[in-house]
Design an enzyme around this catalytic site. Structure first.
Site, PDB file in Angstrom:
ATOM      1  N   GLY A   2     -46.868   3.248   9.372  1.00  0.00           N
ATOM      2  CA  GLY A   2     -46.204   3.722  10.570  1.00  0.00           C
ATOM      3  C   GLY A   2     -45.670   5.134  10.455  1.00  0.00           C
ATOM      4  O   GLY A   2     -46.333   6.054   9.973  1.00  0.00           O
TER       5      GLY A   2
ATOM      6  N   GLY B 288     -43.324   6.328   8.522  1.00  0.00           N
ATOM      7  CA  GLY B 288     -43.156   6.768   7.143  1.00  0.00           C
ATOM      8  C   GLY B 288     -44.441   7.310   6.546  1.00  0.00           C
ATOM      9  O   GLY B 288     -44.435   8.316   5.824  1.00  0.00           O
TER      10      GLY B 288
ATOM     11  N   ALA C  77     -47.022   8.606   8.221  1.00  0.00           N
ATOM     12  CA  ALA C  77     -47.347   9.872   8.878  1.00  0.00           C
ATOM     13  C   ALA C  77     -46.506  11.008   8.306  1.00  0.00           C
ATOM     14  O   ALA C  77     -47.002  12.124   8.097  1.00  0.00           O
ATOM     15  CB  ALA C  77     -47.119   9.747  10.383  1.00  0.00           C
TER      16      ALA C  77
ATOM     17  N   ASP D 135     -37.522  -3.612  -1.768  1.00  0.00           N
ATOM     18  CA  ASP D 135     -36.749  -4.046  -0.610  1.00  0.00           C
ATOM     19  C   ASP D 135     -35.492  -3.182  -0.588  1.00  0.00           C
ATOM     20  O   ASP D 135     -34.683  -3.236  -1.517  1.00  0.00           O
ATOM     21  CB  ASP D 135     -36.395  -5.534  -0.765  1.00  0.00           C
ATOM     22  N   VAL D 136     -35.340  -2.372   0.447  1.00  0.00           N
ATOM     23  CA  VAL D 136     -34.230  -1.416   0.456  1.00  0.00           C
ATOM     24  C   VAL D 136     -32.861  -2.094   0.474  1.00  0.00           C
ATOM     25  O   VAL D 136     -31.844  -1.444   0.212  1.00  0.00           O
ATOM     26  CB  VAL D 136     -34.340  -0.427   1.632  1.00  0.00           C
TER      27      VAL D 136
ATOM     28  N   ASN E 283     -36.106   5.984   6.458  1.00  0.00           N
ATOM     29  CA  ASN E 283     -36.917   5.600   7.601  1.00  0.00           C
ATOM     30  C   ASN E 283     -37.109   4.092   7.737  1.00  0.00           C
ATOM     31  O   ASN E 283     -37.423   3.602   8.821  1.00  0.00           O
ATOM     32  CB  ASN E 283     -38.292   6.292   7.475  1.00  0.00           C
TER      33      ASN E 283
ATOM     34  N   SER F   4     -33.134   5.937  16.795  1.00  0.00           N
ATOM     35  CA  SER F   4     -34.031   5.533  17.872  1.00  0.00           C
ATOM     36  C   SER F   4     -33.426   5.966  19.192  1.00  0.00           C
ATOM     37  O   SER F   4     -32.202   6.174  19.303  1.00  0.00           O
ATOM     38  CB  SER F   4     -34.197   4.007  17.854  1.00  0.00           C
TER      39      SER F   4
ATOM     40  N   TYR G  84     -30.569  -4.708  17.059  1.00  0.00           N
ATOM     41  CA  TYR G  84     -31.353  -3.509  16.745  1.00  0.00           C
ATOM     42  C   TYR G  84     -30.679  -2.284  17.363  1.00  0.00           C
ATOM     43  O   TYR G  84     -30.508  -1.241  16.712  1.00  0.00           O
ATOM     44  CB  TYR G  84     -32.769  -3.668  17.283  1.00  0.00           C
TER      45      TYR G  84
ATOM     46  N   ASP H 273     -46.041   3.736  18.080  1.00  0.00           N
ATOM     47  CA  ASP H 273     -47.117   2.799  17.760  1.00  0.00           C
ATOM     48  C   ASP H 273     -47.067   2.438  16.272  1.00  0.00           C
ATOM     49  O   ASP H 273     -47.744   3.034  15.445  1.00  0.00           O
ATOM     50  CB  ASP H 273     -48.464   3.433  18.106  1.00  0.00           C
TER      51      ASP H 273
END
Length: 261
Positions: A16, A18, A20, A64-65, A91, A138, A151, A187
């Site tokens: 995704g 990250g 890019a 796993d962060v 990210n 976001s 979220y 996306d």
């Protein structure tokens, strides 16, 4: 900031947004440590990046962060391998309204930890040479979604935390620019969660309304987010900046005056 020889760490880096971002950094001559919890995706990404940019241009860590000890280890190993750290991009993110505590832990708590770990390895307070931290929020921080309330809350938190930390960096002369990027729908695999009742919980019944919202506002390609990220990294005047990326307006900034580091 010229990027040749710079060292970056990207969480959620193998897919995704990250991925890019990692590709954009590598194209500019940086070296990148990619952190991702999905080993299968990470293996595929590693093969493609090493083929394109050469072995040794990137490191891969399965992590796993939310695992504090493991995340500390990832930062330490990155610095030990490359010698220093210049850029940290927090990210990693999920959408899971059913397991809302996990969403908070990944999207907000781990991002705060990642910011502090980056400062540990970059801040002048610790005898380091400074750098750049970019936290991914976001447009949900501005246009809240009634169908993804937790979220949304985490993204509000990322925005507030990052702006406060940017001011702390300026006041404390950390030498670290701290900025936040707020994309609209992108996306990525995260969008697919609206079709998973196990992720959406009680909000699963609203999936058609969410699809309509995506249709109305449009879905961005991850490469555009990477373009915005590169602008922030390269512009040494930006600290406390809030970059928004939407289909209608493209890359633009919140009107708040950015602070100088």
């Amino acid at each position: 900031m010229a990027l040749t020889g710079r060292i970056a760490l990207v969480t959620g880096g193998a897919q995704g947004i990250g991925r890019a971002i990692s590709e954009a950094l590598l194209r500019e001559g940086a070296k990148v440590a990619l952190v991702d919890s999905n080993p299968e995706v990470a293996r595929e990404c590693r093969g493609r990046l090493e083929e394109a940019f050469g072995v040794g241009s990137s490191l891969f860590f399965e992590c796993d962060v939310t695992d504090w000890a493991k995340l500390q280890e990832v930062f330490r190993k990155t610095v030990k391998h490359f010698g220093h750290l210049d850029i940290a991009i927090n990210n990693a993110g999920i959408n899971n309204e059913k397991d809302w505590q996990k969403t908070i832990n990944v999207n907000l708590t781990s991002l705060i930890k990642g910011t502090y770990l980056a400062l540990e390895h970059m801040s002048r307070e610790n005898g380091k040479d400074g750098g750049v931290i970019i936290n991914v929020s976001s447009m949900a921080a501005f246009m809240h979604s009634p169908h993804m309330p937790v979220y949304t809350a985490t993204k509000y938190g990322v925005l507030g935390f990052t702006k406060a930390m940017a001011e702390a960096s300026a006041v404390g002369n950390f030498g670290v620019r701290i900025n936040v990027l707020c994309p609209a729908y992108v996306d990525t695999p995260l969008l697919q969660t609206i079709d998973e009742e196990d992720k959406m919980g009680r909000y699963f019944k609203y999936k058609e309304e969410l699809r309509q919202s995506m249709h109305t506002y449009g879905i961005l390609d991850p490469s555009l987010i990477a373009d915005g990220m590169m602008m922030i990294i390269k512009d040494g005047s930006l600290n406390g900046a809030v970059m928004k990326i939407t289909a209608s307006k493209g890359i633009h900034f919140q009107n708040d005056e950015p602070m100088s580091a």
